[in-house]
Design an enzyme around this catalytic site. Structure first.
Site, PDB file in Angstrom:
ATOM      1  N   GLY A   1      29.481   2.797  65.002  1.00 58.24           N
ATOM      2  CA  GLY A   1      29.195   4.095  64.392  1.00 58.24           C
ATOM      3  C   GLY A   1      27.713   4.381  64.465  1.00 58.24           C
TER       4      GLY A   1
ATOM      5  N   LEU B   1      31.326  -2.741  62.839  1.00 58.83           N
ATOM      6  CA  LEU B   1      29.905  -2.414  62.693  1.00 58.83           C
ATOM      7  C   LEU B   1      29.611  -1.085  63.385  1.00 58.83           C
ATOM      8  CD1 LEU B   1      28.390  -5.768  64.062  1.00 58.83           C
ATOM      9  CD2 LEU B   1      28.738  -5.241  61.660  1.00 58.83           C
TER      10      LEU B   1
ATOM     11  N   LEU C   1      34.494   5.629  69.569  1.00 55.26           N
ATOM     12  CA  LEU C   1      35.311   5.539  68.348  1.00 55.26           C
ATOM     13  C   LEU C   1      35.953   6.873  67.974  1.00 55.26           C
ATOM     14  CD1 LEU C   1      32.875   3.332  66.227  1.00 55.26           C
ATOM     15  CD2 LEU C   1      35.082   2.596  67.164  1.00 55.26           C
TER      16      LEU C   1
ATOM     17  N   TYR D   1      24.832  10.100  56.064  1.00 54.64           N
ATOM     18  CA  TYR D   1      25.189   8.746  56.504  1.00 54.64           C
ATOM     19  C   TYR D   1      25.803   7.936  55.348  1.00 54.64           C
ATOM     20  CZ  TYR D   1      24.089   3.814  57.513  1.00 54.64           C
ATOM     21  OH  TYR D   1      24.143   2.452  57.658  1.00 54.64           O
TER      22      TYR D   1
ATOM     23  N   SER E   1      24.148   4.446  62.658  1.00 59.57           N
ATOM     24  CA  SER E   1      23.705   3.544  61.595  1.00 59.57           C
ATOM     25  C   SER E   1      22.526   4.036  60.754  1.00 59.57           C
ATOM     26  CB  SER E   1      23.375   2.171  62.178  1.00 59.57           C
ATOM     27  OG  SER E   1      22.263   2.283  63.014  1.00 59.57           O
TER      28      SER E   1
ATOM     29  N   HIS F   1      23.230   2.534  51.394  1.00 56.32           N
ATOM     30  CA  HIS F   1      23.018   3.972  51.241  1.00 56.32           C
ATOM     31  C   HIS F   1      24.238   4.707  50.655  1.00 56.32           C
ATOM     32  CE1 HIS F   1      19.054   3.525  52.776  1.00 56.32           C
ATOM     33  NE2 HIS F   1      19.532   2.811  53.779  1.00 56.32           N
TER      34      HIS F   1
ATOM     35  N   ARG G   1      10.595  -2.587  49.365  1.00 50.29           N
ATOM     36  CA  ARG G   1      12.017  -2.295  49.112  1.00 50.29           C
ATOM     37  C   ARG G   1      12.929  -3.383  49.694  1.00 50.29           C
ATOM     38  NH1 ARG G   1      15.169   0.679  52.586  1.00 50.29           N
ATOM     39  NH2 ARG G   1      17.222   1.041  51.684  1.00 50.29           N
TER      40      ARG G   1
ATOM     41  N   ASP H   1      31.575  -1.355  72.199  1.00 52.09           N
ATOM     42  CA  ASP H   1      30.552  -0.351  71.862  1.00 52.09           C
ATOM     43  C   ASP H   1      30.758   0.811  72.814  1.00 52.09           C
ATOM     44  OD1 ASP H   1      27.996   0.984  71.190  1.00 52.09           O
ATOM     45  OD2 ASP H   1      27.516  -0.913  70.240  1.00 52.09           O
TER      46      ASP H   1
HETATM   47  C1  15L Z   1      20.978   0.954  56.833  1.00 50.55           C
HETATM   48  O1  15L Z   1      22.106   1.254  56.442  1.00 50.55           O
HETATM   49  C2  15L Z   1      20.579   1.116  58.246  1.00 50.55           C
HETATM   50  O2  15L Z   1      21.659   0.892  59.135  1.00 50.55           O
HETATM   51  C3  15L Z   1      19.423   0.240  58.627  1.00 50.55           C
HETATM   52  O3  15L Z   1      18.909   0.697  59.849  1.00 50.55           O
HETATM   53  C4  15L Z   1      18.328   0.241  57.552  1.00 50.55           C
HETATM   54  O4  15L Z   1      17.754   1.512  57.478  1.00 50.55           O
HETATM   55  C5  15L Z   1      18.934  -0.162  56.234  1.00 50.55           C
HETATM   56  O5  15L Z   1      20.034   0.636  55.903  1.00 50.55           O
HETATM   57  C6  15L Z   1      17.918  -0.108  55.071  1.00 50.55           C
HETATM   58  O6  15L Z   1      18.216   0.502  54.047  1.00 50.55           O
HETATM   59  O7  15L Z   1      16.882  -0.738  55.194  1.00 50.55           O
END
Ligand code: 15L
Length: 267
Positions: A71, A69, A50, A134, A73, A111, A172, A32
């Protein structure tokens, strides 16, 4: 699989995996930008940014497999996403290929496809519909993975992770929850299954309300044990305390879709 590097060791998922993966492979190297506060004396750790190819070269040296993992997030400013997730991901795949690493498991995200409406069940063969800068960076990482697999024979598994947590924390997440142990199962398929070339899996447990067809992962033997429905009452109670989000509620990516959203007024 002998030597496995895991990037993003200090993040939430990395911290969980450091416990869950103990003893899973003869040698585990964690990396990390900063050393995890709770690093144990028997854990191998190498710090690396990175975005710096020279540093990435050092952490991948001697590894057979990588779980990437690392980067940024969540959604962030373009500069941050560019350095951590675009340049960082390129450096990781390029250094892995040059160092003759055999397998990469890439932690992509829901996402990358967040703008699919909730009524639609999607498989892994749909066009990406990122809901954020992202999400775009995760789609880029998936594309890089396919490129290194097809052009250079790296074995690549992309896991479109939903939400890793002890339990689903809102409505969700009843659709996208991923029990940490189920994530480990998917990672192990990516690192070990003999037939993997390039695959995309959804990182979700056995959720009744799922929006995703994860038959591709099941084809490789994935048997999730988590069931989001077991937590429905508590997830809905938590949801009731959240402010309404009419745009977010239309799409799978939720708040990542509604943030900065002005498509309805602009078109
Ligand atoms: C992600 O990609 C994030 O890294 C995480 O923190 C959450 O936000 C997750 O999606 C999500 O959609 O709940």
């Amino acid at each position: 699989m002998q030597n496995v590097l895991v990037t993003g060791a200090a993040g939430d998922i990395g911290t969980r995996l450091r416990k869950l993966m103990k003893g899973a492979y003869p040698r585990l190297r964690w990396s990390d930008v900063r050393m995890p506060a709770d690093l144990k004396s028997d854990e191998e750790f190498m710090a690396a940014d990175l975005a710096d190819y020279g540093q990435v070269e050092k952490i991948v040296a001697g590894m057979d497999g990588i779980v990437h993992l690392g980067g940024f997030s969540v959604e962030g400013p373009w500069e941050t996403i560019l350095n951590a997730n675009i340049i960082g991901c390129y450096n990781l795949f390029e250094a892995a290929y040059r160092a003759k690493v055999k397998r990469v498991v890439f932690a992509t995200s829901n996402h990358a496809v967040g703008f699919y409406p909730r009524e639609r069940k999607i498989g892994t063969d749909v066009t990406v519909r990122p809901d954020s800068r992202y999400g775009v960076s995760k789609a880029f990482g998936e594309a890089l993975g396919a490129f290194y697999a097809d052009k250079h024979g790296l074995r690549v598994t992309c896991i479109r992770i939903g939400n890793v947590a002890d339990a689903p924390v809102d409505k969700r997440r009843l659709s996208i929850w991923l029990k940490p142990e189920d994530l480990l199962q998917l990672i192990r398929i990516g690192l070990e299954h003999p037939d993997i070339r390039f695959e995309v899996f959804y990182g979700c447990s056995d959720n009744e309300a799922s929006w995703w067809d994860n038959s591709n992962a099941r084809r490789y033997g994935y048997k999730p044990e988590g069931k989001a429905e077991d937590y429905r009452a508590q997830a809905l109670a938590a949801q009731a305390k959240l402010p309404p989000d009419p745009v977010g509620e239309r799409f799978q990516g939720g708040p990542f879709c509604s943030a900065e959203y002005d498509a309805d007024t602009n078109s």
